[in-house]
Design a protein around this motif. Structure first.
Motif, PDB file in Angstrom:
ATOM      1  N   THR A  40       0.828  -1.218   0.000  1.00 29.31           N
ATOM      2  CA  THR A  40       0.000   0.000   0.000  1.00 29.31           C
ATOM      3  C   THR A  40       0.856   1.259   0.000  1.00 29.31           C
ATOM      4  N   GLN A  41       2.087   1.157   0.505  1.00 31.18           N
ATOM      5  CA  GLN A  41       3.026   2.300   0.593  1.00 31.18           C
ATOM      6  C   GLN A  41       2.445   3.459   1.411  1.00 31.18           C
ATOM      7  N   LEU A  42       1.605   3.118   2.395  1.00 35.89           N
ATOM      8  CA  LEU A  42       0.984   4.139   3.241  1.00 35.89           C
ATOM      9  C   LEU A  42       1.709   4.320   4.572  1.00 35.89           C
ATOM     10  N   PHE A  43       2.622   3.395   4.895  1.00 40.37           N
ATOM     11  CA  PHE A  43       3.168   3.340   6.249  1.00 40.37           C
ATOM     12  C   PHE A  43       4.680   3.586   6.262  1.00 40.37           C
ATOM     13  N   ASP A  44       5.132   4.186   7.347  1.00 44.42           N
ATOM     14  CA  ASP A  44       6.573   4.360   7.537  1.00 44.42           C
ATOM     15  C   ASP A  44       7.238   3.031   7.870  1.00 44.42           C
ATOM     16  N   ASP A  45       6.463   2.088   8.426  1.00 43.08           N
ATOM     17  CA  ASP A  45       6.987   0.766   8.729  1.00 43.08           C
ATOM     18  C   ASP A  45       5.821  -0.193   8.929  1.00 43.08           C
ATOM     19  N   VAL A  46       6.082  -1.499   8.754  1.00 49.24           N
ATOM     20  CA  VAL A  46       5.071  -2.535   8.958  1.00 49.24           C
ATOM     21  C   VAL A  46       5.693  -3.659   9.778  1.00 49.24           C
ATOM     22  N   PHE A  47       4.979  -4.106  10.815  1.00 44.43           N
ATOM     23  CA  PHE A  47       5.452  -5.176  11.691  1.00 44.43           C
ATOM     24  C   PHE A  47       4.356  -6.211  11.871  1.00 44.43           C
ATOM     25  N   VAL A  48       4.751  -7.457  12.050  1.00 49.91           N
ATOM     26  CA  VAL A  48       3.861  -8.497  12.582  1.00 49.91           C
ATOM     27  C   VAL A  48       4.249  -8.702  14.040  1.00 49.91           C
ATOM     28  N   VAL A  49       3.270  -8.732  14.937  1.00 48.86           N
ATOM     29  CA  VAL A  49       3.547  -9.021  16.339  1.00 48.86           C
ATOM     30  C   VAL A  49       2.791 -10.291  16.712  1.00 48.86           C
ATOM     31  N   THR A  50       3.519 -11.252  17.279  1.00 54.34           N
ATOM     32  CA  THR A  50       2.932 -12.579  17.447  1.00 54.34           C
ATOM     33  C   THR A  50       3.445 -13.284  18.697  1.00 54.34           C
ATOM     34  N   ASP A  51       2.644 -14.255  19.161  1.00 51.77           N
ATOM     35  CA  ASP A  51       3.051 -15.116  20.267  1.00 51.77           C
ATOM     36  C   ASP A  51       3.637 -16.419  19.746  1.00 51.77           C
ATOM     37  N   SER A  52       3.713 -16.559  18.432  1.00 47.75           N
ATOM     38  CA  SER A  52       4.071 -17.830  17.813  1.00 47.75           C
ATOM     39  C   SER A  52       5.465 -17.790  17.193  1.00 47.75           C
ATOM     40  N   GLU A  53       6.277 -18.775  17.558  1.00 51.48           N
ATOM     41  CA  GLU A  53       7.602 -18.889  16.932  1.00 51.48           C
ATOM     42  C   GLU A  53       7.480 -19.205  15.444  1.00 51.48           C
ATOM     43  N   LEU A  54       6.478 -20.019  15.088  1.00 53.41           N
ATOM     44  CA  LEU A  54       6.262 -20.366  13.680  1.00 53.41           C
ATOM     45  C   LEU A  54       5.969 -19.127  12.841  1.00 53.41           C
ATOM     46  N   ILE A  55       5.048 -18.290  13.326  1.00 51.29           N
ATOM     47  CA  ILE A  55       4.680 -17.086  12.584  1.00 51.29           C
ATOM     48  C   ILE A  55       5.854 -16.111  12.548  1.00 51.29           C
ATOM     49  N   TYR A  56       6.522 -15.934  13.679  1.00 53.24           N
ATOM     50  CA  TYR A  56       7.698 -15.052  13.737  1.00 53.24           C
ATOM     51  C   TYR A  56       8.731 -15.479  12.689  1.00 53.24           C
ATOM     52  N   ASN A  57       9.056 -16.756  12.666  1.00 49.28           N
ATOM     53  CA  ASN A  57      10.064 -17.255  11.730  1.00 49.28           C
ATOM     54  C   ASN A  57       9.602 -17.132  10.279  1.00 49.28           C
ATOM     55  N   GLU A  58       8.309 -17.299  10.051  1.00 56.75           N
ATOM     56  CA  GLU A  58       7.768 -17.175   8.697  1.00 56.75           C
ATOM     57  C   GLU A  58       8.009 -15.772   8.143  1.00 56.75           C
ATOM     58  N   ILE A  59       7.784 -14.767   8.959  1.00 61.49           N
ATOM     59  CA  ILE A  59       7.971 -13.389   8.501  1.00 61.49           C
ATOM     60  C   ILE A  59       9.458 -13.053   8.366  1.00 61.49           C
ATOM     61  N   VAL A  60      10.228 -13.361   9.382  1.00 59.17           N
ATOM     62  CA  VAL A  60      11.649 -13.004   9.383  1.00 59.17           C
ATOM     63  C   VAL A  60      12.405 -13.734   8.270  1.00 59.17           C
ATOM     64  N   SER A  61      12.069 -14.995   8.040  1.00 58.31           N
ATOM     65  CA  SER A  61      12.763 -15.758   6.995  1.00 58.31           C
ATOM     66  C   SER A  61      12.449 -15.240   5.600  1.00 58.31           C
ATOM     67  N   ASN A  62      11.385 -14.456   5.486  1.00 57.67           N
ATOM     68  CA  ASN A  62      11.034 -13.834   4.207  1.00 57.67           C
ATOM     69  C   ASN A  62      11.383 -12.343   4.199  1.00 57.67           C
ATOM     70  N   LYS A  63      12.382 -11.999   5.029  1.00 55.83           N
ATOM     71  CA  LYS A  63      12.943 -10.639   5.088  1.00 55.83           C
ATOM     72  C   LYS A  63      11.942  -9.594   5.573  1.00 55.83           C
ATOM     73  N   GLY A  64      10.959 -10.052   6.384  1.00 56.33           N
ATOM     74  CA  GLY A  64      10.013  -9.123   6.973  1.00 56.33           C
ATOM     75  C   GLY A  64      10.392  -8.752   8.393  1.00 56.33           C
ATOM     76  N   LYS A  65       9.593  -7.896   9.010  1.00 55.92           N
ATOM     77  CA  LYS A  65       9.838  -7.434  10.376  1.00 55.92           C
ATOM     78  C   LYS A  65       8.782  -8.017  11.306  1.00 55.92           C
ATOM     79  N   ALA A  66       9.232  -8.712  12.345  1.00 60.68           N
ATOM     80  CA  ALA A  66       8.319  -9.336  13.296  1.00 60.68           C
ATOM     81  C   ALA A  66       8.806  -9.105  14.716  1.00 60.68           C
ATOM     82  N   ILE A  67       7.852  -9.092  15.640  1.00 58.25           N
ATOM     83  CA  ILE A  67       8.130  -8.876  17.060  1.00 58.25           C
ATOM     84  C   ILE A  67       7.451  -9.995  17.839  1.00 58.25           C
ATOM     85  N   ARG A  68       8.174 -10.604  18.778  1.00 61.69           N
ATOM     86  CA  ARG A  68       7.593 -11.629  19.634  1.00 61.69           C
ATOM     87  C   ARG A  68       6.964 -10.990  20.860  1.00 61.69           C
TER      88      ARG A  68
END
Length: 245
Positions: A40-68
């Motif tokens: 969308t190019q509307l945001f200064d940054d985009v993060f996924v925040v999750t309680d799941s190691e699987l979801i965290y790793n899915e985002i980070v391994s695809n060069k995304g930004k995630a927070i546990r």
């Protein structure tokens, strides 16, 4: 004004466990949602925040930004608040992790609310669209909202609101779309305040804001969101992806 998008992502969804890690045209639901938010190019940054190691790793391994998440949370707002508490941001957009078909236009509308709110009278902004079919209006999975004449939310409910005692008075029924834009301070207030009876009864976190006097500006849109709440929704989403290829 610094604006970020945060996607709260629970692994153990009640109605459809592990739905965010389901395959959707060669990518997981959560990765498609994350990429759609970026596009969308509307945001200064985009993060996924999750309680799941699987979801965290899915985002980070695809060069995304995630927070546990480090704590257990009752709601997406709580999870987001923990993540942004020490960030230097002004507006936080909550993008639902199970809505991979993000449309930029409605998001632009909620962002504009804050850009135009020079006196800072708005604590949150969110979206709604008109529904007309009786079955949809009466479905408790569809959250309805009523507003005052200035578009501020009066109440949200799974019940039919307003009740149609008189049917020919021009009432419009509005379905709430769960995309929120928060002032950071309103989000942190929510995080620090206890749940009250209305929120506990309806299981709708937006009621906590109303119970504590926060002002939620509702923006009408014609763009109905496409969420994935059931296996049937996932199959529909796969059909949409297949047609896009």
């Amino acid at each position: 004004m610094k604006i970020i998008a945060v996607i709260p992502a629970r692994y153990a969804s009640t109605r459809f466990p592990a739905k965010l890690m389901q395959d959707l045209g060669g990518k997981t639901v959560i990765l498609r949602t994350y990429e759609a938010a970026l596009q969308t190019q509307l945001f200064d940054d985009v993060f996924v925040v999750t309680d799941s190691e699987l979801i965290y790793n899915e985002i980070v391994s695809n060069k995304g930004k995630a927070i546990r998440s480090t704590k257990e949370h009752e709601s997406g707002s709580d999870r987001i608040a923990e993540a942004v508490e020490n960030m230097d941001v002004d507006i936080v957009i909550n993008v639902q992790g199970d809505e991979p078909f993000i449309d930029a236009e409605p998001l632009k509308k909620v962002i504009e609310v804050f850009k135009n709110d020079t006196e800072k009278t708005v604590d949150l902004a969110s979206l709604m669209f008109e529904i007309k079919e009786k079955e949809i209006i009466e479905n408790p999975n569809n959250v309805k909202v009523i507003t005052d004449q200035n578009g501020f939310a009066l109440y949200f409910s799974r019940s039919v609101i307003p009740f149609p005692r008189e049917e020919n008075v021009g009432v419009r029924y509005m379905k709430h779309i769960g995309i929120y834009a928060f002032r950071k301070e309103a989000l942190l207030d929510f995080y620090r305040l206890p749940m009250l009876s209305l929120e506990a009864s309806e299981k709708l976190e937006q009621l906590r804001y109303l119970e504590y006097g926060k002002r939620i500006k509702m923006v009408e849109t014609s763009h109905a969101s496409i969420g994935i709440d059931t296996p049937e929704d996932l199959e529909k989403a796969r059909s949409i992806i297949a047609k896009m290829k």
